[in-house]
Write an enzyme that holds these catalytic residues in place. Structure first.
Site, short mmCIF file in Angstrom:
data_model
loop_
_atom_site.label_atom_id
_atom_site.label_comp_id
_atom_site.label_asym_id
_atom_site.label_seq_id
_atom_site.Cartn_x
_atom_site.Cartn_y
_atom_site.Cartn_z
N ASP A 31 0.87 -1.19 0.00
CA ASP A 31 0.00 0.00 0.00
C ASP A 31 0.90 1.23 0.00
O ASP A 31 1.87 1.30 0.75
CB ASP A 31 -0.88 0.00 1.26
CG ASP A 31 -2.09 0.91 1.14
OD1 ASP A 31 -3.21 0.43 1.34
OD2 ASP A 31 -1.90 2.12 0.84
N ASN A 32 0.59 2.20 -0.83
CA ASN A 32 1.43 3.41 -0.85
C ASN A 32 0.93 4.47 0.14
O ASN A 32 1.44 5.58 0.18
CB ASN A 32 1.54 4.00 -2.26
CG ASN A 32 0.20 4.50 -2.78
OD1 ASN A 32 -0.82 4.38 -2.11
ND2 ASN A 32 0.21 5.05 -3.98
N LEU A 76 -6.80 -4.82 -4.38
CA LEU A 76 -7.75 -3.77 -4.00
C LEU A 76 -7.21 -2.38 -4.29
O LEU A 76 -7.97 -1.41 -4.26
CB LEU A 76 -8.09 -3.86 -2.49
CG LEU A 76 -9.19 -4.84 -2.08
CD1 LEU A 76 -8.78 -6.29 -2.36
CD2 LEU A 76 -9.54 -4.69 -0.61
N TYR A 149 -13.43 6.39 -14.26
CA TYR A 149 -13.26 5.36 -13.24
C TYR A 149 -13.96 4.06 -13.67
O TYR A 149 -13.36 2.98 -13.64
CB TYR A 149 -13.85 5.89 -11.93
CG TYR A 149 -13.86 4.91 -10.78
CD1 TYR A 149 -12.67 4.49 -10.21
CD2 TYR A 149 -15.06 4.43 -10.27
CE1 TYR A 149 -12.67 3.60 -9.14
CE2 TYR A 149 -15.07 3.55 -9.20
CZ TYR A 149 -13.88 3.13 -8.64
OH TYR A 149 -13.89 2.25 -7.59
#
Ligand code: UDP
Length: 320
Positions: A31-32, A76, A149
């Site tokens: 995760d960033n 995710l 999106y």
């Protein structure tokens, strides 16, 4: 079993991490921390159940190292929230399309089962309610940035299904409908945390448009159980599956219910979409999942209704 969750420090990802750990997995999170938060997984990390790598899914080398050491991958990581998508469309498209391509390449290399969290946005403005997985999709104009999106996520679905078709890489796709619960930040515009926070502060509740548009809200606890069950389900390979709750409510009625449950004296104000989001926005009127496939494959049945969801969010916001 060691499982990789990209985006595992986010709202859904961190609940999924807890669910997988409860099922006996060890979890690696990539995760960033752009929209995810370390606090979401701090307790799991400190208990030794979870390891965090802070980096982006767009880096092939990092992703490859993570995928290689895991037995299954939940993907995710994604731009999220209508406001963020409208304000940062380049980041939205690059992170969604580029990131999924990178993760899928590594999964294909090591033959790792892959689950993509897609979105009910891909149904777009379809009017046939409820939405079933094989329904046609109705997209707005490309000048309306919101649809970037939906189109990027649809392309992710195509890419995952292409890997299934060409090499039988075991992919699964979950289309998440509006998912809510503790830890969701209202920062990027999601309606329930936003309205609950407004009510608790005694501020006006901002309902966009005429408030007659409706949504169905699923509790994150039900949704992450569904995700974990799908990964364990052989018959879900190569399938797209809706996950969420099919209890429908208009946004105006939702605001009234939040006002009642919080006991707030706030007024409800209708705000035109243009004022709320600027140009580049287009809303959908109704969005209801057909959950038949989820029921058939994994006996999915939401256990928490809207009142419970709202109470959980209210308690969470009060505790912040
Ligand atoms: N919405 C609203 N007030 C807010 C935020 C959102 O009325 O402060 C509306 C929004 O226009 C949409 C619905 O609530 O019709 C759900 O919005 P959200 O961004 O949570 O999710 P969406 O379903 O649009 O992805």
């Amino acid at each position: 079993m060691r499982t990789l969750i990209t985006g595992g420090a986010g709202f859904v990802g961190s609940h999924l991490a807890a669910e997988l750990i409860a099922r006996g997995c060890s979890v690696l999170v990539l995760d960033n921390l752009s929209t995810g938060r370390y606090e979401n997984i701090e307790a799991l990390e400190q208990a030794g159940h979870l390891q965090l790598v802070v980096d982006t899914v767009n880096d092939p080398q990092i992703v490859d190292e993570c995928v290689k050491q895991c037995d299954a991958v939940f993907h995710l990581a994604s731009a999220v929230g209508v406001r963020l998508i409208i304000e940062q469309p380049v980041r939205t498209i690059e992170s969604i399309v580029g990131g999924t391509d990178v993760v899928l390449r590594s999964c294909a290399r090591y033959r790792r089962p892959f689950l993509l969290t897609s979105t009910s946005e891909v149904y777009g403005k379809g009017m046939k309610v409820p939405f079933s997985e094989d329904d046609d999709r109705v997209m707005g104009a490309t000048s309306k940035r919101r649809w970037s999106y939906a189109c990027a996520k649809a392309l992710d679905e195509f890419l995952a299904l292409a890997h299934w078709y060409e090499s039988r890489l075991p992919v699964r796709i979950a289309r998440l409908f509006n998912t809510v619960g503790p830890r969701q930040t209202g920062q990027y515009g999601m309606v329930i945390p936003t309205l609950v926070r407004q009510a608790l502060r005694g501020q006006p509740l901002t309902v966009y448009g005429d408030g007659q548009q409706s949504r169905c809200f699923g509790h994150v606890i039900d949704v992450v159980r569904g995700l974990a069950d799908l990964m364990e389900c052989d018959a879900a390979k190569g399938q797209i599956v809706n996950l969420g709750n099919d209890e429908e409510i208009s946004i105006l009625a939702l605001a009234e219910r939040i006002r009642r449950l919080t006991g707030a004296a706030s007024e409800i104000v209708l705000i035109p979409y243009e004022e709320a989001y600027g140009e580049g926005f287009d809303d959908m009127q109704r969005r209801v999942p057909d959950l038949a496939r989820a029921k058939r494959l994994i006996e999915f049945r939401p256990t928490r209704g809207l009142d419970q969801i709202l109470r959980d969010v209210i308690d969470f916001e009060k505790g912040r």
